[in-house]
Design a protein around this motif. Structure first.
Motif, PDB file in Angstrom:
ATOM      1  N   LYS A 126       0.812  -1.463  -0.053  1.00  0.00           N
ATOM      2  CA  LYS A 126      -0.009   0.013  -0.036  1.00  0.00           C
ATOM      3  C   LYS A 126       0.938   1.225  -0.013  1.00  0.00           C
ATOM      4  N   ASN A 127       1.829   1.357   0.833  1.00  0.00           N
ATOM      5  CA  ASN A 127       2.428   2.737   1.168  1.00  0.00           C
ATOM      6  C   ASN A 127       3.406   2.963   0.008  1.00  0.00           C
ATOM      7  N   ALA A 128       3.775   1.877  -0.799  1.00  0.00           N
ATOM      8  CA  ALA A 128       4.505   2.119  -2.084  1.00  0.00           C
ATOM      9  C   ALA A 128       3.759   2.536  -3.253  1.00  0.00           C
ATOM     10  N   PHE A 166      13.606  14.936  10.915  1.00  0.00           N
ATOM     11  CA  PHE A 166      12.796  13.316  11.309  1.00  0.00           C
ATOM     12  C   PHE A 166      13.219  12.814   9.947  1.00  0.00           C
ATOM     13  N   ALA A 167      13.761  11.316  10.071  1.00  0.00           N
ATOM     14  CA  ALA A 167      13.448  10.644   8.692  1.00  0.00           C
ATOM     15  C   ALA A 167      11.999  10.369   8.416  1.00  0.00           C
ATOM     16  N   SER A 168      11.492  11.133   7.660  1.00  0.00           N
ATOM     17  CA  SER A 168       9.884  11.053   7.356  1.00  0.00           C
ATOM     18  C   SER A 168       9.813  10.507   6.081  1.00  0.00           C
ATOM     19  N   VAL A 169       9.032   9.403   6.108  1.00  0.00           N
ATOM     20  CA  VAL A 169       8.757   8.726   4.822  1.00  0.00           C
ATOM     21  C   VAL A 169       8.327   9.552   3.890  1.00  0.00           C
ATOM     22  N   GLY A 170       7.171  10.282   4.264  1.00  0.00           N
ATOM     23  CA  GLY A 170       6.164  11.184   3.298  1.00  0.00           C
ATOM     24  C   GLY A 170       7.124  12.146   2.757  1.00  0.00           C
ATOM     25  N   ALA A 171       7.780  12.999   3.624  1.00  0.00           N
ATOM     26  CA  ALA A 171       8.772  14.208   3.334  1.00  0.00           C
ATOM     27  C   ALA A 171       9.774  13.735   2.071  1.00  0.00           C
ATOM     28  N   SER A 231      -2.665  11.700  -0.420  1.00  0.00           N
ATOM     29  CA  SER A 231      -3.045  12.859  -1.181  1.00  0.00           C
ATOM     30  C   SER A 231      -1.850  13.733  -1.157  1.00  0.00           C
ATOM     31  N   TYR A 232      -1.063  13.879  -0.198  1.00  0.00           N
ATOM     32  CA  TYR A 232       0.062  14.763  -0.004  1.00  0.00           C
ATOM     33  C   TYR A 232       1.176  14.635  -1.064  1.00  0.00           C
ATOM     34  N   TYR A 233       1.337  13.586  -1.942  1.00  0.00           N
ATOM     35  CA  TYR A 233       2.262  13.056  -2.969  1.00  0.00           C
ATOM     36  C   TYR A 233       1.968  14.152  -4.045  1.00  0.00           C
ATOM     37  N   ASP A 282      -8.879   2.663  13.375  1.00  0.00           N
ATOM     38  CA  ASP A 282      -7.807   3.175  12.371  1.00  0.00           C
ATOM     39  C   ASP A 282      -7.507   2.005  11.613  1.00  0.00           C
ATOM     40  N   LEU A 283      -6.836   2.026  10.487  1.00  0.00           N
ATOM     41  CA  LEU A 283      -6.517   0.922   9.757  1.00  0.00           C
ATOM     42  C   LEU A 283      -5.781  -0.388  10.477  1.00  0.00           C
ATOM     43  N   ARG A 284      -4.717  -0.038  11.059  1.00  0.00           N
ATOM     44  CA  ARG A 284      -3.798  -1.279  12.000  1.00  0.00           C
ATOM     45  C   ARG A 284      -4.546  -1.649  13.178  1.00  0.00           C
ATOM     46  N   ALA A 285      -5.293  -0.763  13.630  1.00  0.00           N
ATOM     47  CA  ALA A 285      -6.065  -0.976  14.735  1.00  0.00           C
ATOM     48  C   ALA A 285      -7.311  -2.216  14.339  1.00  0.00           C
ATOM     49  N   ASN A 319      -6.528   8.658  11.941  1.00  0.00           N
ATOM     50  CA  ASN A 319      -6.363   9.487  13.100  1.00  0.00           C
ATOM     51  C   ASN A 319      -5.280   8.827  14.313  1.00  0.00           C
ATOM     52  N   ILE A 320      -4.181   8.651  13.969  1.00  0.00           N
ATOM     53  CA  ILE A 320      -3.257   8.289  15.015  1.00  0.00           C
ATOM     54  C   ILE A 320      -2.362   9.146  15.593  1.00  0.00           C
ATOM     55  N   GLY A 321      -2.757  10.427  15.525  1.00  0.00           N
ATOM     56  CA  GLY A 321      -1.882  11.442  16.402  1.00  0.00           C
ATOM     57  C   GLY A 321      -1.597  12.657  15.352  1.00  0.00           C
ATOM     58  N   LYS A 322      -1.041  13.601  15.898  1.00  0.00           N
ATOM     59  CA  LYS A 322      -0.740  14.710  15.123  1.00  0.00           C
ATOM     60  C   LYS A 322       0.300  14.477  13.963  1.00  0.00           C
ATOM     61  N   ARG A 323       0.070  14.692  12.465  1.00  0.00           N
ATOM     62  CA  ARG A 323       0.618  14.108  11.406  1.00  0.00           C
ATOM     63  C   ARG A 323       0.638  15.367  10.730  1.00  0.00           C
ATOM     64  N   LYS A 324       1.688  16.257  10.980  1.00  0.00           N
ATOM     65  CA  LYS A 324       2.320  17.502  10.496  1.00  0.00           C
ATOM     66  C   LYS A 324       2.868  17.301   9.236  1.00  0.00           C
ATOM     67  N   ILE A 325       3.040  18.128   8.125  1.00  0.00           N
ATOM     68  CA  ILE A 325       3.675  18.101   7.089  1.00  0.00           C
ATOM     69  C   ILE A 325       4.632  19.257   6.827  1.00  0.00           C
ATOM     70  N   ASP A 326       5.124  19.712   8.096  1.00  0.00           N
ATOM     71  CA  ASP A 326       5.996  20.723   7.791  1.00  0.00           C
ATOM     72  C   ASP A 326       7.264  20.520   7.168  1.00  0.00           C
ATOM     73  N   PHE A 327       7.945  18.937   7.316  1.00  0.00           N
ATOM     74  CA  PHE A 327       9.240  18.818   6.811  1.00  0.00           C
ATOM     75  C   PHE A 327       9.006  18.714   5.415  1.00  0.00           C
ATOM     76  N   PRO A 380       8.712  -1.732  12.841  1.00  0.00           N
ATOM     77  CA  PRO A 380       7.768  -0.809  12.196  1.00  0.00           C
ATOM     78  C   PRO A 380       6.593  -0.371  13.039  1.00  0.00           C
ATOM     79  N   THR A 381       6.420   0.647  12.879  1.00  0.00           N
ATOM     80  CA  THR A 381       5.100   1.252  14.001  1.00  0.00           C
ATOM     81  C   THR A 381       3.724   0.685  13.302  1.00  0.00           C
ATOM     82  N   ASP A 382       3.827   0.421  12.008  1.00  0.00           N
ATOM     83  CA  ASP A 382       2.634   0.002  11.334  1.00  0.00           C
ATOM     84  C   ASP A 382       2.120  -1.593  11.736  1.00  0.00           C
ATOM     85  N   LEU A 383       3.249  -2.229  12.619  1.00  0.00           N
ATOM     86  CA  LEU A 383       2.868  -3.461  13.008  1.00  0.00           C
ATOM     87  C   LEU A 383       2.745  -3.439  14.503  1.00  0.00           C
TER      88      LEU A 383
HETATM   89  N1  EPU Z   1       6.058  14.320  11.042  1.00  0.00           N
HETATM   90  C1  EPU Z   1       6.206  15.601  11.149  1.00  0.00           C
HETATM   91  N2  EPU Z   1       6.282  16.481  10.207  1.00  0.00           N
HETATM   92  C2  EPU Z   1       6.252  16.258   9.029  1.00  0.00           C
HETATM   93  C3  EPU Z   1       6.239  14.595   8.640  1.00  0.00           C
HETATM   94  C4  EPU Z   1       6.100  13.843   9.387  1.00  0.00           C
HETATM   95  O1  EPU Z   1       6.273  15.896  12.386  1.00  0.00           O
HETATM   96  O2  EPU Z   1       6.506  17.151   7.824  1.00  0.00           O
HETATM   97  C5  EPU Z   1       6.071  13.422  11.802  1.00  0.00           C
HETATM   98  C6  EPU Z   1       4.528  12.675  11.859  1.00  0.00           C
HETATM   99  O3  EPU Z   1       3.607  13.607  12.578  1.00  0.00           O
HETATM  100  C7  EPU Z   1       4.803  11.286  12.675  1.00  0.00           C
HETATM  101  C8  EPU Z   1       6.285  11.121  12.278  1.00  0.00           C
HETATM  102  O4  EPU Z   1       6.813  12.290  11.731  1.00  0.00           O
HETATM  103  O5  EPU Z   1       5.000  11.575  13.875  1.00  0.00           O
HETATM  104  C9  EPU Z   1       6.399   9.958  11.179  1.00  0.00           C
HETATM  105  O6  EPU Z   1       5.931  10.388  10.000  1.00  0.00           O
HETATM  106  P1  EPU Z   1       6.312   9.995   8.594  1.00  0.00           P
HETATM  107  O7  EPU Z   1       6.479  11.182   7.644  1.00  0.00           O
HETATM  108  O8  EPU Z   1       7.435   9.242   8.534  1.00  0.00           O
HETATM  109  O9  EPU Z   1       4.705   9.121   8.080  1.00  0.00           O
HETATM  110  P2  EPU Z   1       3.992   9.232   7.081  1.00  0.00           P
HETATM  111  O10 EPU Z   1       4.905   9.554   5.493  1.00  0.00           O
HETATM  112  O11 EPU Z   1       3.086  10.180   7.346  1.00  0.00           O
HETATM  113  C10 EPU Z   1       4.131   6.927   6.017  1.00  0.00           C
HETATM  114  C11 EPU Z   1       3.022   5.624   6.096  1.00  0.00           C
HETATM  115  C12 EPU Z   1       2.446   5.498   7.332  1.00  0.00           C
HETATM  116  C13 EPU Z   1       3.768   4.873   8.290  1.00  0.00           C
HETATM  117  C14 EPU Z   1       4.729   6.023   8.289  1.00  0.00           C
HETATM  118  C15 EPU Z   1       6.211   5.314   9.072  1.00  0.00           C
HETATM  119  C16 EPU Z   1       2.006   6.407   3.953  1.00  0.00           C
HETATM  120  C17 EPU Z   1       0.841   6.944   3.280  1.00  0.00           C
HETATM  121  N3  EPU Z   1       1.975   6.403   5.159  1.00  0.00           N
HETATM  122  O12 EPU Z   1       3.171   7.872   6.818  1.00  0.00           O
HETATM  123  O13 EPU Z   1       1.675   4.344   7.156  1.00  0.00           O
HETATM  124  O14 EPU Z   1       3.141   4.659   9.627  1.00  0.00           O
HETATM  125  O15 EPU Z   1       5.045   6.298   7.027  1.00  0.00           O
HETATM  126  O16 EPU Z   1       6.732   4.394   8.506  1.00  0.00           O
HETATM  127  O17 EPU Z   1       2.939   5.836   3.195  1.00  0.00           O
HETATM  128  C18 EPU Z   1      -0.069   2.686   7.985  1.00  0.00           C
HETATM  129  O18 EPU Z   1       0.035   2.177   6.936  1.00  0.00           O
HETATM  130  O19 EPU Z   1      -0.715   2.424   8.667  1.00  0.00           O
HETATM  131  C19 EPU Z   1       0.540   4.125   7.954  1.00  0.00           C
HETATM  132  C20 EPU Z   1       0.141   5.026   9.153  1.00  0.00           C
END
Ligand code: EPU
Length: 417
Positions: free
Chosen positions: A22-24, A160-165, A94-96, A368-371, A117-125, A302-305
């Motif tokens: 999914k996440n790829a 932070f080593a953010s996947v999405g960023a 959708s952020y991609y 949520d999904l993993r719950a 809804n698993i906590g604050k999920r900012k996109i500032d990075f 992985p947090t997802d497990l």
């Molecule tokens: N974060 C920030 N600012 C940012 C980006 C992230 O503060 O700009 C924080 C987030 O709030 C979070 C942490 O950094 O606390 C990790 O976020 P990350 O960006 O790594 O996660 P993500 O890109 O939002 C993807 C997966 C998640 C998976 C995480 C970690 C997708 C669509 N989502 O999320 O998948 O948990 O990486 O591996 O790829 C799931 O599949 O159940 C799921 C939540």
């Protein structure tokens, strides 16, 4: 309302084939926007997140042809449009569209993404990365207008080593002028999958899978293909089921290296798990030792497990602890597991689980999904009937979960209630 109903206690025997990750896939689909010709993506999971992304691609005048798990996407006639709130909010990924549309059109208008809804999920990075490349960002309530006259490669350090960023900056930088360097990049296998796809189109990305990624901008991206990697989280979910209910349960199409943190932990606590090429064979194990886990970025656990592991912990003999470090609200399954007979206490970000406890079927809700996945596992091992509501969360990420489990002997069905 659709619900999942499970009559627990059936052993799982036979084989389950793992779908594309999914996440790829949710990054590969928007990444196609950067291609000036047609692309083909193989092994795309049939999940509702896929459908939501295709809807947005079509809104942008893309041509998407679906043939089972194969997608042909042609964005040659792309028309930039505002991605409305109702579509952006359907999923996190959708952020991609930010990185992809910025990279191709230098302009994007989109609302803040949705997702679990698993906590604050900012996109500032993500946004800081776009700014470093030369974009300006205007925020109007929940809407983002990201614009650049030109994008110029630069050195970026992620706090932070953010996947999405990491993926989003890669998408924005692929056609930028000069070289972009992402330092403290995330190393998840899904990032390598996306970089491979872009390189197959003619991009020049090196270092994906390490903490330093270099992207040398190119002007044109040509026709290309990619196969989505197997879903390590889906695999992990079924592996955990095998540890609790397996009778030579085979999990097919697994990349073991992507699951080392899980497999080695399971072997340590006494799970009978054997590997054979790309398959794993798992048997129900009786005397499971209690254990501790802290979630970390890849290659850590992985947090997802994490949520599915809490169910396994209820069946270990003693006190186990699970510390969640990535998200602030990933314990949505706990009250429902307790209502089924588990003994779990959460303090700060750690769940303390006292086992072994018998679980009993109940009415529960997927928060949520993993719950949701955790509750499916709980239902499978419980005595009696478990009914899970809000299964839309589960169907966002697990392809054909009911069919896959029925095929290996589970008594699970979709009901209308
Ligand atoms: N974060 C920030 N600012 C940012 C980006 C992230 O503060 O700009 C924080 C987030 O709030 C979070 C942490 O950094 O606390 C990790 O976020 P990350 O960006 O790594 O996660 P993500 O890109 O939002 C993807 C997966 C998640 C998976 C995480 C970690 C997708 C669509 N989502 O999320 O998948 O948990 O990486 O591996 O790829 C799931 O599949 O159940 C799921 C939540």
């Amino acid at each position: 309302m659709q619900k999942i109903q499970i009559h627990g206690g059936k052993e799982l025997k036979g084989s389950i084939k793992i779908s594309g990750a999914k996440n790829a896939a949710v990054a590969l689909i928007p990444a196609s926007i950067l291609c000036d010709e047609e692309v083909t993506i193989y092994h795309v999971p049939e999940i509702t997140d896929r459908d939501a992304l295709i809807h947005i691609m079509e809104l942008l005048n893309g041509k998407v042809v679906i043939s089972q798990d194969e997608l042909k996407i042609n964005m040659k006639d792309l028309k930039n449009a505002v991605i409305p709130e109702n579509l952006a909010k359907k999923l996190r990924a959708s952020y991609y569209f930010m990185g992809a549309l910025l990279g191709r059109m230098k302009h994007v208008e989109i609302y803040f993404p949705g997702g679990c809804n698993i906590g604050k999920r900012k996109i500032d990075f993500h946004l800081k990365g776009f700014e470093a490349l030369g974009a300006t960002i205007t925020e109007d309530a929940d809407k983002y207008i990201i614009h650049a006259e030109e994008l110029v490669g630069t050195k970026i350090y992620l706090d932070f080593a953010s996947v999405g960023a990491t993926i989003n900056i890669m998408l924005a930088a692929v056609k930028a002028k000069g070289v972009t360097e992402i330092n403290n990049a995330a190393k998840e296998p899904e990032i390598v999958n996306v970089a491979t796809f872009l390189n197959n189109m003619g991009a020049k990305i090196t270092g994906a899978g390490t903490s330093k990624i270099k992207i040398e901008g190119v002007r044109y991206l040509h026709k290309s293909i990619i196969e989505v990697i197997p879903d390590r989280i889906e695999a992990g979910t079924y592996i955990i089921m095998g540890a609790l209910l397996g009778n030579n349960l085979m999990i097919e199409n697994v990349i073991k290296e992507h699951l080392m943190s899980l497999i080695s932990k399971l072997q340590e606590i006494g799970v009978d798990i054997k590997s054979n090429k790309n398959n794993l064979i798992i048997n129900k194990s009786k005397n499971l030792k209690p254990f501790n886990i802290t979630t970390l970025v890849y290659p850590g656990f992985p947090t997802d497990l994490a949520q599915t592991m809490t169910v396994l912990m209820t069946q270990c003999n003693g006190i186990s602890a699970l510390e969640e470090t990535i998200y602030s609200n990933r314990m949505g399954q706990v009250p429902y597991l307790n209502s089924m007979g588990a003994d779990i206490k959460v303090s700060n970000q750690t769940a303390y689980i006292k086992g072994k406890t018998k679980l009993y079927g109940n009415y529960v809700e997927a928060s949520d999904l993993r719950a949701g996945a955790a509750l499916v596992i709980a239902g499978l091992i419980a005595d009696g009937t478990t009914t899970i509501s809000h299964i839309e969360h589960i169907l966002r990420g697990y392809e054909h979960i009911i069919e896959k489990l029925r095929n290996v002997g589970a008594d699970i069905e979709l009901i209308e209630e």
